[in-house]
Write a protein that holds these residues in place. Structure first.
Motif, mmCIF file in Angstrom:
data_model
loop_
_atom_site.group_PDB
_atom_site.id
_atom_site.type_symbol
_atom_site.label_atom_id
_atom_site.label_comp_id
_atom_site.label_asym_id
_atom_site.label_seq_id
_atom_site.Cartn_x
_atom_site.Cartn_y
_atom_site.Cartn_z
ATOM 1 N N ASP A 22 -24.958 0.994 18.910
ATOM 2 C CA ASP A 22 -24.383 0.269 17.777
ATOM 3 C C ASP A 22 -24.735 1.030 16.507
ATOM 4 N N ASP A 35 -25.985 -0.694 13.319
ATOM 5 C CA ASP A 35 -27.335 -1.245 13.288
ATOM 6 C C ASP A 35 -28.275 -0.248 12.607
ATOM 7 N N GLU A 73 -31.446 -0.022 12.507
ATOM 8 C CA GLU A 73 -32.559 0.417 13.364
ATOM 9 C C GLU A 73 -32.116 1.510 14.327
ATOM 10 N N THR A 74 -30.925 1.371 14.885
ATOM 11 C CA THR A 74 -30.395 2.389 15.793
ATOM 12 C C THR A 74 -30.209 3.703 15.053
#
Length: 187
Positions: A124, A127, A129-130
């Motif tokens: 993703d 996102d 964080e990704t």
């Protein structure tokens, strides 16, 4: 302080530990399911939804899947830049456990067949964080070390975490960094 010459930074160790933990968790859950499931076909198989029922006990299926997961297949899967999220997506697509999904995809790659999910396509990218993890992976994989991160932080007048993230973002975008890596890039 002794400079680190290894290309395996703490983020790689954390990812490896996470991968091992997920693999053990999935394996334990599969074994637990296999030990508590009898050999009757699932309700889906009886209803004709395309799920395959077998006459063999579930434990035999679990053992067969584990035998299919060879180092060669694992190397093919990870070497093609697949990520754990892709393995989960393949497992869902094929209605198998994650270990079997990685084994099947690895064998397909070894046989020169296309895998129905492209490497990294399950990430993703909206996102934060990704994206942050991908930036750190780019930093470490390019051969940069913690000392390099500190040097960039001093050069850019930011903290080390921000310097590594910025450097990783630049590397992912194909931009050069003002200093070269002091470690060895991952092939």
């Amino acid at each position: 302080m002794t400079p680190r010459t290894s290309t395996t930074g703490s983020s790689r160790r954390a990812a490896a530990v996470g991968l091992v933990a997920v693999t053990l968790t999935v394996g334990a859950a599969g074994l637990s399911d296999a030990l508590t499931t009898d050999d009757r076909p699932s309700a889906g198989a009886a209803a004709g939804d395309g799920a395959a029922g077998t006459d063999a006990p579930a434990t035999a299926d679990t053992l067969a899947a584990a035998e299919e997961y060879t180092q060669e297949r694992a190397d093919a899967f990870w070497g093609a830049d697949y990520v754990l999220e892709d393995a989960f997506a393949l497992a869902e697509l094929w209605d198998v456990d994650v270990l079997e999904a990685k084994a099947r995809a690895g064998q397909m790659l070894l046989d020169g067949q296309p895998v129905p999910i492209a490497p990294g396509s399950s990430l993703d990218l909206t996102d934060p964080e990704t994206v942050a993890q991908l930036e750190l992976v780019a930093f470490w994989d390019a051969g940069y070390t913690s000392d390099d991160g500190a040097a960039l932080a001093a050069l850019w007048d930011v903290d080390v975490t921000e310097a590594k993230a910025t450097a990783g973002r630049m590397l992912r975008e194909g931009q050069p960094l003002p200093i070269g890596p002091s470690g060895t890039p991952v092939p």
